[in-house]
Every structure is written in structure tokens, then in C-alpha cells.
Scaffold this motif. Structure first.
Motif, PDB file in Angstrom:
ATOM      1  N   ILE A 102      32.177   5.533  11.500  1.00 37.78           N
ATOM      2  CA  ILE A 102      31.600   4.190  11.285  1.00 37.78           C
ATOM      3  C   ILE A 102      32.447   3.444  10.258  1.00 37.78           C
ATOM      4  N   ASP A 103      32.585   2.131  10.426  1.00 37.64           N
ATOM      5  CA  ASP A 103      33.346   1.328   9.467  1.00 37.64           C
ATOM      6  C   ASP A 103      32.613   1.253   8.135  1.00 37.64           C
ATOM      7  N   ALA A 104      33.400   1.074   7.087  1.00 37.02           N
ATOM      8  CA  ALA A 104      32.811   1.044   5.751  1.00 37.02           C
ATOM      9  C   ALA A 104      32.004  -0.225   5.503  1.00 37.02           C
ATOM     10  N   ASP A 105      32.288  -1.278   6.243  1.00 38.37           N
ATOM     11  CA  ASP A 105      31.660  -2.566   5.921  1.00 38.37           C
ATOM     12  C   ASP A 105      30.241  -2.711   6.479  1.00 38.37           C
ATOM     13  N   LEU A 106      29.757  -1.663   7.156  1.00 33.65           N
ATOM     14  CA  LEU A 106      28.386  -1.641   7.689  1.00 33.65           C
ATOM     15  C   LEU A 106      28.069  -2.809   8.616  1.00 33.65           C
ATOM     16  N   GLN A 107      29.093  -3.308   9.326  1.00 30.30           N
ATOM     17  CA  GLN A 107      28.823  -4.319  10.350  1.00 30.30           C
ATOM     18  C   GLN A 107      28.050  -3.687  11.496  1.00 30.30           C
ATOM     19  N   ASP A 108      28.258  -2.391  11.645  1.00 24.77           N
ATOM     20  CA  ASP A 108      27.545  -1.659  12.680  1.00 24.77           C
ATOM     21  C   ASP A 108      26.262  -1.113  12.068  1.00 24.77           C
ATOM     22  N   ALA A 204      22.723  -4.368  17.190  1.00 30.65           N
ATOM     23  CA  ALA A 204      23.236  -5.709  16.931  1.00 30.65           C
ATOM     24  C   ALA A 204      24.297  -5.631  15.839  1.00 30.65           C
ATOM     25  N   ARG A 205      25.444  -6.247  16.086  1.00 35.68           N
ATOM     26  CA  ARG A 205      26.509  -6.221  15.090  1.00 35.68           C
ATOM     27  C   ARG A 205      26.272  -7.306  14.048  1.00 35.68           C
ATOM     28  N   LYS A 206      26.437  -6.905  12.785  1.00 35.56           N
ATOM     29  CA  LYS A 206      26.153  -7.831  11.695  1.00 35.56           C
ATOM     30  C   LYS A 206      27.439  -8.391  11.107  1.00 35.56           C
ATOM     31  N   GLU A 207      27.271  -9.316  10.135  1.00 33.53           N
ATOM     32  CA  GLU A 207      28.425  -9.813   9.388  1.00 33.53           C
ATOM     33  C   GLU A 207      28.865  -8.745   8.412  1.00 33.53           C
ATOM     34  N   ARG A 208      30.145  -8.796   8.051  1.00 36.16           N
ATOM     35  CA  ARG A 208      30.622  -7.995   6.947  1.00 36.16           C
ATOM     36  C   ARG A 208      29.899  -8.509   5.706  1.00 36.16           C
ATOM     37  N   PHE A 209      29.209  -7.651   4.953  1.00 36.98           N
ATOM     38  CA  PHE A 209      28.379  -8.194   3.879  1.00 36.98           C
ATOM     39  C   PHE A 209      29.137  -8.467   2.594  1.00 36.98           C
TER      40      PHE A 209
END
Ligand code: UDP
Ligand code: MG
Length: 320
Positions: A102-108, A204-209
Motif C-alpha cells: 500500500i502507498d504511504a500517502d493512504l490514498q487507498d 474509494a480513492r482519496k486525496e493525498r492528505f
């Protein structure tokens, strides 16, 4: 069932801004799974520092001290997202039964992890995280991504649409994946080649926070070109078709000029000559560039360079 060790592999490149939140959220999910006895108690979060220039690595080390379930490896320099994923999987596969990237930015959406693990227990070796909307991506990114998937489909490359590198893999799936020794990594094309029972989980994919995308346009284009040339010889066939077409046009030109000559028309010659010189010159350049692309690949492959060099590996140390 709860004896399976889960390792969540998280590639990080200059992610100091997002790491605290990432550790918190993923840690929460992991502990929840352990509490529910869905995964073993010694399941881990494995952060792969891809040669960050910021405080990413010191932060990872701080969390290692703080939380028993956090561990990390650190690259000697920046090798890129795909190499970071393979490094994480290589290290993790020795001591885990389930691996999630999983990507670190938690977009997923991290909550999809629970469902992925359920699917694993239901007997699936590969569980893809699939975005059911891309509203948060820019219109440009959405459109280019869509065009890319459709092009790849036409070229005969099997991809799972709207899935990136957020997925669960069982130990045997990862081991199979790691047998592919290629240097040019395009994981979302390689994983479907592995086979085994597969399932999908939608989110649902989110924005990079926080922080910025580490995938600027230049890297995206490079990634797409790599995907095509690593998986398809269609461009070569395209050039072949183009070459045949040009030859046919040449023959028609030859017949035309022959008839003109025989019927006594004056052939000025210069226009057709200069045109063919330019056209052929252009075609040759295109062909050369395509061949060059493949020759370049061969060049890189035969060097057998290590795909990554790990500077430090705290994960493996835990088991010695
Ligand atoms: N990443 C990496 N090395 C790189 C670029 C990116 O490990 O050279 C990681 C990054 O830290 C993140 C993931 O790859 O965890 C995806 O990157 P990003 O979120 O910037 O890409 P985007 O979501 O914008 O496509
Ligand atoms: Mg991102």
C-alpha cells in the motif's frame, strides 16, 4: 487461521509529512486484525525507505522503537516505487504468509485491508484493490490513465483496470512473482501473469492528505512507456505494418512514373524525389527509435544489475 503472519509493505519516498498518520492508521488496522485473530500476533508493518532525503528514515526508526510491529528497510539511494515494492516483498516473503502493499500517502482506503484478509482466508492468493471512483484524481490523470488501460488492452497486456499497487498476495504468489527476474518492473502487468485464485476488493480513492505526489508527469510517462515496451512487441509489428505500407506506396509511385514516362509525359522528378527522401528519412528514424527502445532493454537486462541494494534490514534482524 490466525496463525498466518501478515506483513504490510509500504514504500516511502520523502514521506515525513504523512508517516505519523500512516503508522497510526495502518497500526490500528493491524492490531484490529490481530485482536480478531485473523492474522498472527507477530504481523508487521514494513516501511521501505526509497532513499528519502527528508526525515523519513529517522522517523521509521523512531516508530520501530515505539511500536513492536513497525520495522523498516532503507535503500542506499532512490530506486523508485516499483523496486521498493519488490524489495519489501523479497524481504517480507521469507517470514510472512500474507503480504499487502500500500502507498504511504493512504490514498487507498486502509479499511479495504480487512476485506482483503477475509478474501485470503476464503482461499484467494491475490486480492486486488480496485478503485470504484477516481473523483479525487485530476481530470487529466483520470483521462490519461483510462487511455493507457485501453491502449494496453489493445496491445494484449492483461491489466486489472483501476487497480494500482494496492493488493494482497499470499506467500506462494509473491514467491512466484519474485521468480520474474526482469529489471524493468511493471508490477501491475506482472502480477496477473502469476495466476493463482484472484479476487477484487472495491474502495474509494482519496486525496493525498499531506505532501505532494512523488509521481510527476515525467515519471508517469516513463512508467507508461516502460509498461508498454516491457510487455508488448506490438510497436515492432506496427513498424512492420508501416514499412509494408510505405513499400506499397513506393511501388505505386514507380508504376505511375513508368506510365508517365512511356506515355511521353515529362517527369519533373524533383517533387516526388524530395518527398520520398523526407518521408523515408522520417520512417527510418521512427523505426530506429523503436528498435532502439528494445535494444536498450536488452542492454539493461544483460547487465544483471541488482535491482536494489539494501543498506539496512531491520526486518530480517528480528528473526535472527
Ligand atoms: N514512491 C517511492 N519511490 C519513488 C516515488 C514514490 O517509494 O521514487 C512511493 C511514495 O512514497 C508513495 C508511493 O510510492 O508511497 C506512491 O507515490 P505517490 O503517492 O506520490 O504517487 P501518486 O499517488 O501520486 O500516483
Ligand atoms: Mg499517492
Amino acid at each position: 487461521m490466525g496463525n498466518d503472519i501478515l506483513t504490510v509493505v509500504v514504500p516511502c519516498y520523502n514521506e515525513e509529512e504523512v508517516l505519523p498518520e500512516t503508522v497510526k492508521e495502518l497500526g490500528g488496522i493491524l492490531q484490529g486484525l490481530v485482536a480478531e485473530k485473523k492474522v498472527a500476533a507477530n504481523s508487521k508493518l514494513l516501511f521501505v525507505d526509497d532513499g528519502s532525503h527528508d526525515k523519513t528514515w529517522p522517523l521509521i526508526q523512531k516508530y520501530e522503537q515505539e511500536f513492536g510491529y513497525v520495522t523498516g528497510i532503507k535503500f542506499s539511494r532512490n530506486y523508485g516505487h516499483q523496486n521498493a515494492l519488490v524489495a519489501g516483498l523479497t524481504v517480507a516473503s521469507k517470514h510472512s504468509d500474507i503480504m499487502i502493499t500500500i502507498d504511504a500517502d493512504l490514498q487507498d482506503d486502509v479499511n479495504a485491508i480487512n476485506e482483503m484478509v477475509d478474501q485470503y482466508h476464503a482461499g484467494y492468493d491475490v486480492v486486488y484493490g480496485v478503485r470504484n471512483n477516481r473523483d479525487t484524481d485530476s481530470a487529466f490523470k483520470r483521462r490519461t490513465a483510462l487511455a493507457f488501460y485501453s491502449l494496453m488492452g489493445k496491445l494484449g497486456v492483461e491489466l486489472v483496470p483501476n487497480s494500482a499497487d494496492y493488493r494482497l498476495m499470499s506467500k506462494r504468489a509473491v514467491e512466484a512473482l519474485l521468480k520474474m527476474k526482469e529489471q524493468n518492473l511493471f508490477l501491475r502487468g506482472m502480477v496477473p501473469l502469476v495466476g493463482f485464485p484472484t479476487a477484487k476488493v472495491y474502495y474509494a480513492r482519496k486525496e493525498r492528505f499531506a505532501g505532494e505526489s512523488k509521481y510527476p508527469l515525467k515519471k508517469m510517462i516513463k512508467f507508461a512507456v516502460n509498461g508498454i515496451t516491457s510487455f508488448s512487441t506490438a510497436p515492432i509489428k506496427l513498424v512492420m505494418g508501416l514499412g509494408l505500407f510505405i513499400v506499397m506506396v513506393g511501388i505505386i509511385f514507380f508504376i505511375y512514373s513508368l506510365i508517365s514516362k512511356l506515355t511521353g509525359h515529362v517527369v519533373t522528378g524533383w517533387t516526388s524525389l524530395i518527398t520520398s527522401i523526407w518521408v523515408l528519412g522520417g520512417v527510418q528514424l521512427i523505426c530506429l527509435s523503436v528498435i532502439g527502445e528494445y535494444v536498450g532493454k536488452v542492454f539493461i537486462e544483460v547487465k544483471h544489475r541488482p535491482r536494489f541494494i539494501i543498506e539496512q534490514d531491520d526486518f530480517s534482524k528480528l528473526f535472527n
